[in-house]
Design an enzyme around this catalytic site. Sequence first.
Site, mmCIF file in Angstrom:
data_model
loop_
_atom_site.group_PDB
_atom_site.id
_atom_site.type_symbol
_atom_site.label_atom_id
_atom_site.label_comp_id
_atom_site.label_asym_id
_atom_site.label_seq_id
_atom_site.Cartn_x
_atom_site.Cartn_y
_atom_site.Cartn_z
ATOM 1 N N ASP A 10 108.326 -16.331 19.705
ATOM 2 C CA ASP A 10 107.271 -17.931 19.557
ATOM 3 C C ASP A 10 106.472 -17.879 21.071
ATOM 4 O O ASP A 10 106.133 -16.992 21.923
ATOM 5 C CB ASP A 10 108.558 -18.857 19.441
ATOM 6 N N SER A 11 105.575 -19.655 20.940
ATOM 7 C CA SER A 11 104.956 -19.629 22.016
ATOM 8 C C SER A 11 105.657 -20.499 23.214
ATOM 9 O O SER A 11 105.110 -19.799 24.884
ATOM 10 C CB SER A 11 104.159 -20.795 22.202
ATOM 11 N N CYS A 73 106.470 -18.254 15.252
ATOM 12 C CA CYS A 73 106.594 -19.730 15.699
ATOM 13 C C CYS A 73 105.388 -20.628 14.273
ATOM 14 O O CYS A 73 104.924 -19.226 13.892
ATOM 15 C CB CYS A 73 105.254 -19.958 16.143
ATOM 16 N N GLU A 152 109.935 -28.757 25.519
ATOM 17 C CA GLU A 152 110.104 -27.785 26.674
ATOM 18 C C GLU A 152 110.386 -28.406 28.000
ATOM 19 O O GLU A 152 110.381 -27.026 28.332
ATOM 20 C CB GLU A 152 108.061 -27.293 27.035
ATOM 21 N N CYS A 186 108.196 -26.402 12.464
ATOM 22 C CA CYS A 186 107.860 -26.314 14.036
ATOM 23 C C CYS A 186 108.661 -26.005 14.358
ATOM 24 O O CYS A 186 109.995 -26.226 14.767
ATOM 25 C CB CYS A 186 107.178 -27.279 15.440
ATOM 26 N N HIS A 188 110.115 -25.659 16.890
ATOM 27 C CA HIS A 188 110.595 -26.549 18.929
ATOM 28 C C HIS A 188 111.564 -27.748 18.492
ATOM 29 O O HIS A 188 112.308 -28.010 19.142
ATOM 30 C CB HIS A 188 110.057 -26.963 19.836
HETATM 31 N N1 DGL Z 1 107.031 -23.578 17.696
HETATM 32 C C1 DGL Z 1 105.997 -23.523 18.099
HETATM 33 C C2 DGL Z 1 105.551 -23.767 16.583
HETATM 34 O O1 DGL Z 1 106.453 -23.553 15.327
HETATM 35 C C3 DGL Z 1 104.849 -24.403 19.097
HETATM 36 C C4 DGL Z 1 103.850 -24.495 18.765
HETATM 37 C C5 DGL Z 1 102.857 -24.276 20.025
HETATM 38 O O2 DGL Z 1 103.085 -23.747 21.343
HETATM 39 O O3 DGL Z 1 102.359 -25.449 20.263
HETATM 40 O O4 DGL Z 1 104.129 -23.767 16.521
#
Ligand code: DGL
Length: 270
Positions: A10-11, A73, A152, A186, A188
Amino acid sequence: MDQRPIGVFDSGSGGLTAVREIRSILPSENIIYFGDTSRVPYGGRSPEILLHYARQDVHFLRSFDVKALLVACGTVSTNALPVLAAESDIPILGVVEPACAAAAAATRNRKVGLIATSASVRSGAYERTLAAMDSAITVYAGACPLFVPLVENGRFRPGDTVIETVAREYLTPLRDTGIDTLILGCTHYPLLAEVIAGVMGSGVTLIDSGASAARALRQALSDKDLLAQRASGTLTLYASDQPQDFGALAPQFLRRPLEGAVLPVDIERY
Ligand code: DGL
């Protein structure tokens, strides 16, 4: 049977919501996780940049001889998964199909909401996938660009005025459409489930895209006879910047303490 690890990326920390579910339903698997903390958030970037980042993320994880990859992600899944899959000779799954399947099964009134990053909403991938599953479903989509940076930074707890205010602003128009199901598109966002439920009300079913993808991964590994067999699997975490900060946040996503330190990686080398 295949004892090799599964790669997940993931990011940032969001994909750990998928890892939590993998560890619960596939406890024998070894997992290597990469959070691209030097470039988070991905959510406002172009499809070209996202593909470039995603190829590096895949290249890094493949250096561990993984047997399968989970793109935990939403942003990469919506913008780059078809290309990554075409380039891959191992199974590679994203979150879009599994989340849409769960939403299509859950909705009664066929009004489904989607919240995700701007890049995911712009891609139209969730709408296309849901339309192919049930053409009677109407999708109401909203981008929530402030959610990832807030999560985050640890601002996800109910009662936190900042996240509560932002959530109300983003979600009230969606609630007013009368949706009965909301895809957290997403990975997160499951950290915000309580805050989101507080705005949407108890009549709206929340779909956790990372957890749905973890269940799809179990199915794919089982279908291909790739499940591991050992008493207990391991989780190894890598981050491309500030691994200590990542390590401080990760237990809240995983709902358990870490087994070791988060390891640094220079992702530009891949
Ligand atoms: N967890 C990522 C997603 O599912 C986050 C993306 C981001 O870094 O903006 O899209």
